[in-house]
Enzyme design. Structure first.
Site, short mmCIF file in Angstrom:
data_model
loop_
_atom_site.label_atom_id
_atom_site.label_comp_id
_atom_site.label_asym_id
_atom_site.label_seq_id
_atom_site.Cartn_x
_atom_site.Cartn_y
_atom_site.Cartn_z
N HIS A 79 -32.35 -22.35 6.33
CA HIS A 79 -33.19 -22.10 7.51
C HIS A 79 -32.66 -20.86 8.21
O HIS A 79 -31.61 -20.33 7.86
CB HIS A 79 -33.14 -23.31 8.45
CG HIS A 79 -31.80 -23.46 9.11
ND1 HIS A 79 -30.71 -23.97 8.45
CD2 HIS A 79 -31.36 -23.13 10.35
CE1 HIS A 79 -29.67 -23.96 9.27
NE2 HIS A 79 -30.02 -23.45 10.41
N HIS B 202 -8.91 -18.37 37.76
CA HIS B 202 -9.41 -17.17 37.10
C HIS B 202 -10.93 -17.15 37.10
O HIS B 202 -11.57 -18.11 37.53
CB HIS B 202 -8.90 -17.10 35.65
CG HIS B 202 -9.51 -18.12 34.74
ND1 HIS B 202 -9.11 -19.43 34.71
CD2 HIS B 202 -10.54 -18.05 33.85
CE1 HIS B 202 -9.84 -20.11 33.84
NE2 HIS B 202 -10.73 -19.29 33.30
N GLU C 284 -19.45 -19.17 31.00
CA GLU C 284 -18.55 -19.82 30.04
C GLU C 284 -19.11 -21.18 29.65
O GLU C 284 -19.48 -21.98 30.52
CB GLU C 284 -17.16 -19.99 30.70
CG GLU C 284 -16.17 -20.81 29.88
CD GLU C 284 -14.78 -20.83 30.51
OE1 GLU C 284 -14.48 -19.95 31.35
OE2 GLU C 284 -14.00 -21.74 30.17
N HIS D 175 -29.50 -19.33 6.12
CA HIS D 175 -28.21 -19.92 5.77
C HIS D 175 -28.35 -21.42 5.55
O HIS D 175 -29.34 -22.02 5.97
CB HIS D 175 -27.19 -19.65 6.89
CG HIS D 175 -27.67 -20.07 8.24
ND1 HIS D 175 -28.45 -19.25 9.04
CD2 HIS D 175 -27.51 -21.21 8.95
CE1 HIS D 175 -28.74 -19.88 10.16
NE2 HIS D 175 -28.19 -21.08 10.14
N HIS E 21 -14.41 -14.81 34.89
CA HIS E 21 -14.73 -13.93 33.76
C HIS E 21 -15.73 -12.87 34.20
O HIS E 21 -16.77 -13.20 34.78
CB HIS E 21 -15.28 -14.74 32.59
CG HIS E 21 -14.31 -15.81 32.17
ND1 HIS E 21 -13.24 -15.56 31.34
CD2 HIS E 21 -14.21 -17.11 32.53
CE1 HIS E 21 -12.53 -16.67 31.19
NE2 HIS E 21 -13.10 -17.63 31.90
N HIS F 91 -33.12 -18.60 12.33
CA HIS F 91 -33.59 -18.71 13.72
C HIS F 91 -33.39 -17.38 14.43
O HIS F 91 -32.70 -16.50 13.93
CB HIS F 91 -32.89 -19.85 14.47
CG HIS F 91 -31.52 -20.18 13.97
ND1 HIS F 91 -30.42 -19.41 14.24
CD2 HIS F 91 -31.08 -21.20 13.18
CE1 HIS F 91 -29.36 -19.95 13.66
NE2 HIS F 91 -29.71 -21.03 13.00
N HIS G 125 -12.52 -20.66 38.70
CA HIS G 125 -12.27 -22.00 38.18
C HIS G 125 -10.83 -22.13 37.70
O HIS G 125 -10.17 -21.12 37.43
CB HIS G 125 -13.25 -22.37 37.06
CG HIS G 125 -13.34 -21.38 35.94
ND1 HIS G 125 -13.94 -20.15 36.08
CD2 HIS G 125 -12.91 -21.44 34.65
CE1 HIS G 125 -13.89 -19.49 34.93
NE2 HIS G 125 -13.26 -20.24 34.05
N GLU H 285 -13.66 -22.37 24.72
CA GLU H 285 -14.51 -21.71 25.71
C GLU H 285 -15.23 -20.55 25.04
O GLU H 285 -14.61 -19.75 24.34
CB GLU H 285 -13.70 -21.26 26.93
CG GLU H 285 -12.43 -20.50 26.63
CD GLU H 285 -11.64 -20.15 27.88
OE1 GLU H 285 -11.12 -21.08 28.52
OE2 GLU H 285 -11.53 -18.96 28.20
MN MN Z 1 -28.60 -22.49 11.75
MN MN Z 2 -12.52 -19.65 32.12
#
Ligand code: MN
Ligand code: MN
Length: 355
Positions: free
Chosen positions: A100, A278, A285, A145, A280, A102, A324, A338
């Site tokens: 399939h 911290h 995340e 894949h 990002h 996507h 967070h 993460e």
């Molecule tokens: Mn897939």
């Molecule tokens: Mn983080």
């Protein structure tokens, strides 16, 4: 969980140590309250309107097939999670997630067992590899894949770079064949229509097949060769960056070049340890908790902060730039992944010597 002297489980109450709150004698799910001490009795510093950032795969619908199962946590389950969606899938020995493709990129982390993954790119270049625990793969958008469980079967986490993705809504070979006139299939492949007498009448998704032989026996010779950038990466083979209280392995397009839209880290927090305050600077995340217990407090600005408890199988989410920190609340290492919809891993840290 705390026990009284008779060994019975103490019923937790929404009462803070300073006396705020009161006994809950009404309808309640005590087992869930025991799992969520920081929802039942939030830290006094929690305040304001932070939307829900947690969803457990145990609360997701199970798709059961002969050959395996899957369940997903997408923006339908966790509305704040708009950038990424996750699928937890298991394949039996020989079970196949059929060929399939996507519109979204697919990033994956192998949790248990082993699988054989195959793909072919727009230039007819092949890819085939066996993957085991701690291995990753990345399939670019549109690249077809398939995945098949080897002798011991397997379980893995799939992550897609679109929160509204569903693995039950992809483009599959079986689905397309079922909705193409047999005369067109015959013309397309230059074979008699009768060759298609016994094809499935709809999407197969996952099916049971025999365990494949060695990777050598499965290899197909292509005159166009193999894909120029590998779709596989051995994350656990990377030496971890050791920190006081834990370790981290980072993977993004700098050490896994094909992974242009997903950056990730595998994080360990030892008992008593904390992933420091911290945020990002690149994107939201999306977290997947692998083992242990922890809690995360998210700071959303304007006085809003909220704490959530996490355990294996939970998904967590932190919007772009929100502060967070994560604490291990158990007695063994807390492990989680993460992920970010980004070509690079990036963190701003609030620690001594950094700012
Ligand atoms: Mn897939
Ligand atoms: Mn983080």
């Amino acid at each position: 969980m705390s026990d009284d002297q008779a060994g019975r489980i103490a019923i937790p109450q929404p009462i803070r140590s300073d006396g705020a709150g009161g006994v809950d004698n009404g309808p309640r799910d005590v087992l869930r309250d025991l799992q969520n001490p920081d929802l039942l009795v939030p830290p006094k510093t929690d305040n304001g309107l932070v939307p829900n950032v947690r969803f457990s795969f145990s609360d997701a619908h199970m798709q059961l097939n002969h050959g395996g199962w899957s369940r997903e946590v997408t923006a339908r389950e966790l509305p704040i999670a708009t950038t990424l969606a996750g699928v937890n899938m298991s394949l039996t020995p020989g079970g196949v997630r059929e060929l399939h493709w996507h519109q979204q990129a697919e990033w994956s982390y192998m949790l248990l067992g082993r699988a054989r993954i195959t793909a072919v790119d727009q230039n007819g270049r092949n890819f085939i590899a066996d993957v085991g625990p701690g291995d990753l793969w990345y399939f670019p958008p549109g690249i077809p894949h398939s995945i098949q469980g080897l002798e011991e079967g397997c379980e893995f986490l799939l992550v897609f770079d679109d929160g509204s993705f569903s693995d039950l809504n992809t483009l599959s070979i079986s689905d397309w064949f079922a909705h193409t006139p047999k005369e067109v299939l015959a013309l397309n492949f230059g074979v008699p229509e009768s060759d298609f007498d016994s094809i499935p009448n709809g999407q197969v998704y996952i099916y049971q097949d025999r365990v494949p032989g060695s990777i050598k026996s499965d290899e197909v010779h292509s005159p166009y060769g193999t894909v120029p950038l590998t779709f596989k990466h051995e994350l656990l083979a990377q030496p971890p960056l050791k920190t006081p209280g834990g370790s981290v392995r980072i993977v993004d397009s700098t050490n896994f070049p094909i992974s242009k839209t997903i950056a990730a880290a595998l994080v360990e927090i030892e008992p008593g340890g904390m992933r420091e305050m911290h945020w990002h600077p690149n994107n939201d995340e999306w977290q997947y908790y692998l083992a242990g217990q922890g809690r995360m407090t998210v700071f959303a600005g304007n006085g809003a902060a909220r704490t959530f408890d996490f355990r294996a199988g939970d998904v967590g989410y932190v919007p772009f730039a929100f502060g967070h920190y994560i604490q291990n609340t158990g007695d063994r290492s807390l492990w989680f992944l993460e992920m970010f919809k980004s070509d690079r891993f990036a963190t701003c840290r609030l620690i001594n010597g950094w700012l």
